[in-house]
Enzyme design. Structure first.
Site, PDB file in Angstrom:
ATOM      1  N   HIS A 237       4.511  12.780   2.317  1.00 46.21           N
ATOM      2  CA  HIS A 237       4.043  11.604   1.579  1.00 46.21           C
ATOM      3  C   HIS A 237       4.231  10.366   2.446  1.00 46.21           C
ATOM      4  O   HIS A 237       5.338   9.854   2.594  1.00 46.21           O
ATOM      5  CB  HIS A 237       4.830  11.508   0.260  1.00 46.21           C
ATOM      6  CG  HIS A 237       4.364  10.416  -0.640  1.00 46.21           C
ATOM      7  ND1 HIS A 237       5.168   9.852  -1.600  1.00 46.21           N
ATOM      8  CD2 HIS A 237       3.180   9.768  -0.733  1.00 46.21           C
ATOM      9  CE1 HIS A 237       4.493   8.923  -2.241  1.00 46.21           C
ATOM     10  NE2 HIS A 237       3.281   8.857  -1.733  1.00 46.21           N
TER      11      HIS A 237
ATOM     12  N   SER B 278       0.996  11.768  -4.085  1.00 43.34           N
ATOM     13  CA  SER B 278       2.049  10.823  -4.475  1.00 43.34           C
ATOM     14  C   SER B 278       2.805  11.312  -5.699  1.00 43.34           C
ATOM     15  O   SER B 278       3.824  10.739  -6.048  1.00 43.34           O
ATOM     16  CB  SER B 278       1.453   9.444  -4.733  1.00 43.34           C
ATOM     17  OG  SER B 278       0.292   9.536  -5.498  1.00 43.34           O
TER      18      SER B 278
HETATM   19  N1  CAA Z   1      -2.781  -0.925  10.655  1.00 43.76           N
HETATM   20  C1  CAA Z   1      -2.064  -1.397  11.665  1.00 43.76           C
HETATM   21  N2  CAA Z   1      -1.259  -2.462  11.578  1.00 43.76           N
HETATM   22  C2  CAA Z   1      -1.217  -3.123  10.408  1.00 43.76           C
HETATM   23  C3  CAA Z   1      -1.958  -2.699   9.274  1.00 43.76           C
HETATM   24  C4  CAA Z   1      -2.761  -1.539   9.437  1.00 43.76           C
HETATM   25  N3  CAA Z   1      -3.476  -1.048   8.432  1.00 43.76           N
HETATM   26  N4  CAA Z   1      -1.689  -3.531   8.243  1.00 43.76           N
HETATM   27  C5  CAA Z   1      -0.818  -4.432   8.683  1.00 43.76           C
HETATM   28  N5  CAA Z   1      -0.527  -4.203   9.994  1.00 43.76           N
HETATM   29  C6  CAA Z   1       0.458  -4.902  10.817  1.00 43.76           C
HETATM   30  C7  CAA Z   1       0.020  -6.284  11.214  1.00 43.76           C
HETATM   31  O1  CAA Z   1      -0.721  -6.267  12.410  1.00 43.76           O
HETATM   32  C8  CAA Z   1       1.351  -6.997  11.401  1.00 43.76           C
HETATM   33  O2  CAA Z   1       1.898  -6.644  12.655  1.00 43.76           O
HETATM   34  P1  CAA Z   1       3.002  -7.577  13.403  1.00 43.76           P
HETATM   35  O3  CAA Z   1       4.247  -7.538  12.554  1.00 43.76           O
HETATM   36  O4  CAA Z   1       3.175  -6.914  14.731  1.00 43.76           O
HETATM   37  O5  CAA Z   1       2.406  -8.954  13.468  1.00 43.76           O
HETATM   38  C9  CAA Z   1       2.227  -6.359  10.334  1.00 43.76           C
HETATM   39  O6  CAA Z   1       1.628  -5.093  10.013  1.00 43.76           O
HETATM   40  C10 CAA Z   1       2.310  -7.219   9.104  1.00 43.76           C
HETATM   41  O7  CAA Z   1       0.977  -7.453   8.625  1.00 43.76           O
HETATM   42  P2  CAA Z   1       0.392  -8.879   8.219  1.00 43.76           P
HETATM   43  O8  CAA Z   1       1.042  -9.944   9.050  1.00 43.76           O
HETATM   44  O9  CAA Z   1      -1.095  -8.794   8.190  1.00 43.76           O
HETATM   45  O10 CAA Z   1       0.739  -9.072   6.706  1.00 43.76           O
HETATM   46  P3  CAA Z   1       2.106  -8.974   5.935  1.00 43.76           P
HETATM   47  O11 CAA Z   1       3.241  -9.542   6.713  1.00 43.76           O
HETATM   48  O12 CAA Z   1       1.786  -9.522   4.598  1.00 43.76           O
HETATM   49  O13 CAA Z   1       2.369  -7.407   5.799  1.00 43.76           O
HETATM   50  C11 CAA Z   1       2.198  -5.418   4.565  1.00 43.76           C
HETATM   51  C12 CAA Z   1       1.444  -6.582   5.186  1.00 43.76           C
HETATM   52  C13 CAA Z   1       2.834  -4.584   5.701  1.00 43.76           C
HETATM   53  C14 CAA Z   1       1.187  -4.582   3.810  1.00 43.76           C
HETATM   54  C15 CAA Z   1       3.328  -5.996   3.647  1.00 43.76           C
HETATM   55  O14 CAA Z   1       2.761  -6.885   2.734  1.00 43.76           O
HETATM   56  C16 CAA Z   1       4.086  -4.935   2.906  1.00 43.76           C
HETATM   57  O15 CAA Z   1       5.000  -4.335   3.429  1.00 43.76           O
HETATM   58  N6  CAA Z   1       3.686  -4.673   1.639  1.00 43.76           N
HETATM   59  C17 CAA Z   1       4.274  -3.631   0.815  1.00 43.76           C
HETATM   60  C18 CAA Z   1       3.760  -2.298   1.278  1.00 43.76           C
HETATM   61  C19 CAA Z   1       4.253  -1.187   0.410  1.00 43.76           C
HETATM   62  O16 CAA Z   1       5.114  -1.335  -0.441  1.00 43.76           O
HETATM   63  N7  CAA Z   1       3.694  -0.002   0.669  1.00 43.76           N
HETATM   64  C20 CAA Z   1       4.028   1.160  -0.112  1.00 43.76           C
HETATM   65  C21 CAA Z   1       3.037   1.300  -1.233  1.00 43.76           C
HETATM   66  S1  CAA Z   1       3.392   2.695  -2.185  1.00 43.76           S
HETATM   67  C22 CAA Z   1       2.636   3.943  -1.393  1.00 43.76           C
HETATM   68  O17 CAA Z   1       1.956   3.804  -0.408  1.00 43.76           O
HETATM   69  C23 CAA Z   1       2.869   5.285  -1.904  1.00 43.76           C
HETATM   70  C24 CAA Z   1       2.438   5.678  -3.258  1.00 43.76           C
HETATM   71  O18 CAA Z   1       2.537   6.869  -3.540  1.00 43.76           O
HETATM   72  C25 CAA Z   1       1.890   4.775  -4.278  1.00 43.76           C
END
Ligand code: CAA
Length: 300
Positions: A139, A118
């Site tokens: 990434h 990252s």
């Molecule tokens: N595997 C498969 N599917 C998954 C999953 C996983 N690990 N986690 C969530 N899902 C799916 C769910 O099944 C759901 O699918 P549908 O839309 O078909 O129903 C969908 O993703 C949404 O999940 P939830 O309904 O459980 O929960 P949510 O609506 O709160 O979404 C989230 C969860 C996708 C994590 C959302 O909260 C989000 O987008 N959060 C921000 C994520 C983010 O910013 N990520 C980047 C972080 S920074 C990084 O990674 C890089 C770095 O270098 C630091």
């Protein structure tokens, strides 16, 4: 490109293995810990079950995906015949440099070696190998099966053909790759981490409590998670280490990590993985249980 090796069975490693295996690549996950490998397969199975229950994939897709994944505790055996290796080990420079030295020895001279780092410089990683043109950043974002972005990072010596191959491969995974150059934090974390840091300063100065800050960003800016919850999700130690890379890389005080973040990491309050960060989490699931112990009154 058919044989993909992922180094590291943690959250990012198992997510990357999941998306490649779903697209019928032969995937080997390598980790020194057999229990970590077993846990990765359990997590992938659970995430595939979730996709089946949402009708995103069929039961047959799930079975075939799992068939495409094997595990190995030996880097020689697990990466020796790979066309592409993606390293997703702990974000520790020394560890990553050692892994790349080893990969450079055991892999064919044609193998592309990517890092999911990252923030660690791709150019620095490339410099410990004899194939700097074939070292690249790939990434992925967490959760990998859900997030569409792959930040593709070109090191100083990465070739055009290797960049094009990785951009095309990312598209085959149904991801949207974006090509960026190798500067501290690349693009994603150069922008994300100062926002998280500013949210922590805002809390530390008593301007508002945890939930208030997160609510402003969720409802006001349509972010799916507030910055403090996102910091817990990423890991406060990871946030601190990325801010340190930005701070030392640019030499600009605007990237200095908030002292509250430093204290929380020192106290091992690392977010979801330790059960306590800006919020508290249940020990049995990653569900958020209680809002933070910090509130506006305490901090003013
Ligand atoms: N595997 C498969 N599917 C998954 C999953 C996983 N690990 N986690 C969530 N899902 C799916 C769910 O099944 C759901 O699918 P549908 O839309 O078909 O129903 C969908 O993703 C949404 O999940 P939830 O309904 O459980 O929960 P949510 O609506 O709160 O979404 C989230 C969860 C996708 C994590 C959302 O909260 C989000 O987008 N959060 C921000 C994520 C983010 O910013 N990520 C980047 C972080 S920074 C990084 O990674 C890089 C770095 O270098 C630091």
């Amino acid at each position: 490109m058919q044989n993909i090796t992922v180094i590291g069975a943690g959250t990012m490693g198992n997510g990357i293995a999941h998306v490649f295996a779903m697209k019928n690549f032969n995937v080997t996950i390598v980790d020194v810990s057999q229990p970590a490998l077993d846990k990765a397969i359990q997590t992938i199975t659970k995430n595939l079950d979730r996709q089946v229950s949402k009708n995103a994939i069929s039961e047959t897709d799930k079975i075939n995906t799992l068939k495409n994944i094997s595990t190995n505790t030996s880097i020689e055996q697990g990466a020796g015949s790979a066309d592409l290796v993606i390293e997703a080990a702990t974000e520790n420079t020394e560890l990553k440099l050692n892994i790349f030295k080893k990969l450079d020895e055991v892999c064919s001279s044609q193998t592309i070696l990517a890092s999911n780092t990252s923030s660690i410089s791709i150019t620095k990683i490339a410099a410990v190998t004899n194939r700097p043109d074939k070292i690249i950043g790939m990434h992925f974002m967490n959760p990998v099966p859900v997030m569409k972005l792959v930040e593709v990072i070109r090191g100083y010596s990465t070739s055009d053909i290797v960049t094009e191959t990785i951009m095309n491969l990312s598209k085959q995974l149904n991801k949207n790759p974006v090509e960026v150059n190798d500067y501290p934090g690349f693009v994603a974390n150069r922008i994300l981490m100062p926002m998280i840091n500013e949210a922590i300063y805002t809390l530390n100065e008593g301007v508002a409590g945890v939930e208030e800050i997160d609510t402003v960003m969720k409802l006001g800016m349509a972010h799916p998670m507030g910055p403090l919850q996102l910091a817990d999700f990423i890991g406060l130690d990871v946030c601190l280490s990325i801010l340190n890379v930005l701070h030392s890389g640019f030499g600009n005080p605007k990237y200095a990590p908030c002292p509250l973040l430093v204290n929380m990491v020192t106290a091992k309050n690392l977010g979801i993985k330790s059960g306590q960060g800006f919020y508290q989490y249940s020990s049995t699931s990653k569900e958020l249980v209680v809002a933070s112990r910090f509130n506006k009154k305490e901090l003013i």
